[in-house]
Design a protein around this motif. Sequence first.
Motif, mmCIF file in Angstrom:
data_model
loop_
_atom_site.group_PDB
_atom_site.id
_atom_site.type_symbol
_atom_site.label_atom_id
_atom_site.label_comp_id
_atom_site.label_asym_id
_atom_site.label_seq_id
_atom_site.Cartn_x
_atom_site.Cartn_y
_atom_site.Cartn_z
ATOM 1 N N GLU A 1 0.856 -1.191 0.000
ATOM 2 C CA GLU A 1 0.000 0.000 0.000
ATOM 3 C C GLU A 1 0.887 1.235 0.000
ATOM 4 N N LEU A 2 0.886 1.952 -1.103
ATOM 5 C CA LEU A 2 1.781 3.087 -1.275
ATOM 6 C C LEU A 2 1.485 4.199 -0.282
ATOM 7 N N GLN A 3 0.230 4.576 -0.147
ATOM 8 C CA GLN A 3 -0.097 5.712 0.712
ATOM 9 C C GLN A 3 0.207 5.430 2.174
ATOM 10 N N ALA A 4 -0.101 4.225 2.630
ATOM 11 C CA ALA A 4 0.196 3.860 4.016
ATOM 12 C C ALA A 4 1.708 3.878 4.264
ATOM 13 N N THR A 5 2.461 3.462 3.266
ATOM 14 C CA THR A 5 3.924 3.459 3.379
ATOM 15 C C THR A 5 4.456 4.884 3.491
ATOM 16 N N ILE A 6 3.956 5.790 2.627
ATOM 17 C CA ILE A 6 4.410 7.185 2.647
ATOM 18 C C ILE A 6 4.036 7.864 3.960
ATOM 19 N N ASP A 7 2.815 7.615 4.444
ATOM 20 C CA ASP A 7 2.381 8.213 5.711
ATOM 21 C C ASP A 7 3.307 7.812 6.861
ATOM 22 N N THR A 8 3.846 6.616 6.800
ATOM 23 C CA THR A 8 4.772 6.145 7.841
ATOM 24 C C THR A 8 6.141 6.796 7.685
ATOM 25 N N LEU A 9 6.619 6.909 6.468
ATOM 26 C CA LEU A 9 7.968 7.430 6.222
ATOM 27 C C LEU A 9 8.082 8.934 6.476
ATOM 28 N N ARG A 10 6.950 9.647 6.502
ATOM 29 C CA ARG A 10 6.994 11.091 6.742
ATOM 30 C C ARG A 10 7.622 11.436 8.089
ATOM 31 N N HIS A 11 7.637 10.493 9.007
ATOM 32 C CA HIS A 11 8.087 10.772 10.377
ATOM 33 C C HIS A 11 9.598 10.648 10.541
ATOM 34 N N MET A 12 10.313 10.076 9.563
ATOM 35 C CA MET A 12 11.766 9.929 9.731
ATOM 36 C C MET A 12 12.452 11.268 9.479
ATOM 37 N N SER A 13 13.716 11.380 9.880
ATOM 38 C CA SER A 13 14.437 12.653 9.789
ATOM 39 C C SER A 13 14.860 12.942 8.348
ATOM 40 N N SER A 14 15.336 14.178 8.137
ATOM 41 C CA SER A 14 15.769 14.583 6.794
ATOM 42 C C SER A 14 17.154 14.057 6.443
ATOM 43 N N SER A 15 17.854 13.452 7.413
ATOM 44 C CA SER A 15 19.207 12.952 7.138
ATOM 45 C C SER A 15 19.206 11.538 6.572
ATOM 46 N N SER A 16 18.052 10.876 6.598
ATOM 47 C CA SER A 16 17.966 9.490 6.115
ATOM 48 C C SER A 16 17.119 9.394 4.858
ATOM 49 N N ASN A 17 17.431 8.427 4.031
ATOM 50 C CA ASN A 17 16.654 8.093 2.845
ATOM 51 C C ASN A 17 16.226 6.639 2.927
ATOM 52 N N LEU A 18 15.148 6.317 2.238
ATOM 53 C CA LEU A 18 14.721 4.925 2.139
ATOM 54 C C LEU A 18 14.591 4.561 0.665
ATOM 55 N N VAL A 19 15.145 3.408 0.290
ATOM 56 C CA VAL A 19 15.114 2.962 -1.097
ATOM 57 C C VAL A 19 14.528 1.561 -1.159
ATOM 58 N N ILE A 20 13.615 1.342 -2.110
ATOM 59 C CA ILE A 20 13.013 0.022 -2.328
ATOM 60 C C ILE A 20 13.950 -0.809 -3.193
ATOM 61 N N GLN A 21 14.188 -2.043 -2.773
ATOM 62 C CA GLN A 21 15.136 -2.926 -3.450
ATOM 63 C C GLN A 21 14.440 -3.904 -4.400
ATOM 64 N N ASN A 22 15.288 -4.577 -5.201
ATOM 65 C CA ASN A 22 14.867 -5.717 -6.039
ATOM 66 C C ASN A 22 13.788 -5.358 -7.049
ATOM 67 N N MET A 23 13.877 -4.163 -7.616
ATOM 68 C CA MET A 23 12.951 -3.766 -8.668
ATOM 69 C C MET A 23 13.737 -3.536 -9.951
#
Length: 376
Positions: free
Chosen positions: A69-91
């Motif tokens: 679920e894309l929207q649920a994933t984004i809503d969760t990631l909004r809370h992390m700091s600006s110094s970190s990134n998240l990347v989806i693997q195996n695509m």
Amino acid sequence: MSVFSRLYHQVKAYPFTFFILILSSILSIGIITTTLHNINKTVEIENYLNQFQINNKISFNFEYSDKFELQATIDTLRHMSSSSNLVIQNMTVETEGGLFSPMIEYWNSSTYNKLPLLEGNAIPKEFLELGDKVCMVGQAFIPYLTKMNGKRYIKLDHENFEVIGIIGTEKGNSPYLEHRIVVPITSLTQRMMTSLQAQKNVSVELYGDPAQLIKDYDIIKSHAGEAFKLGQADFSSIKGGMSNFSQLGSLGNQFTFIMIVYVLALINCINIAIYWLKERRSEIAIKKAFGIRNMTIAFSLYSELFVVYMISAILIILLQLGLSGVIGKWIGYPYHITIADLINHSALVFITSLLVVILPITTSRNIQPVELMRKV
């Protein structure tokens, strides 16, 4: 008589020997200094790129109760700091150049700033929020870009994506950068979205500032709702080891190559110098008959060889400047003569002339004036 006058007379007397000595010197100095330049540039680029490689990361899975679920994933990631990134693997994504693994990214900083740009701009945060079809690509994809209304586009999975920036560095090409494709998590192609929605487990990496990574991982974990949970995390890469794309692994082979070339060139130059000395035995015997000391003769021989190697070094520098474009294509980045290269040339000339002349000087000490009488 100056060293240049002596050398001039030697060239007139033994032109073929001098030609072979100059040719072998040019080839050996050219190959060695070009390889040294390549090594120096490789180390420089590797150190520069190290700050952009994903060396500090936490790997884990998003485990969805039903499907991605894309929207649920984004809503969760909004809370992390600006110094970190998240990347989806195996695509994978299909381009005109074939299938490639894109970096499907989420970030909270003002722009995506994890890779250097050769031209263009980084993707702004608002593009991530709007979900526009935008991306950044490496230099390898430049031939596949098209222009429309003053903007550049590339086809990803047969969909047009605006290319905001070209990933790369003026320091030279890099296998880590040239095939990179960065796509915001909200800009997925239909093919990628279909692939993700068919999965319950999605592999991701959280990367960035090692001091903040674990905190951000805990933040994401605490905000993960009923839609998904976090799988077992791998913290083993958080200390920041070298990337798998490191170019430094080939340096051992390059040093070995340099040593082999240098030893072979040294043996060849010593043989030529000894042959040159044999042709000059009578000359040395005459000098000794007139009371010239061994040390003076030794310095004379050394100064002549030193000038020969200096001439060779100057010729190879001019040749390298003339062929800089060809050399640049061979080593993979622009070739320019630097201060370090001039130091390498000078050191090589000094050391080589010193090593080459040792055996001939030792031999010349045994030449005596009596040899002149043997030829009478």
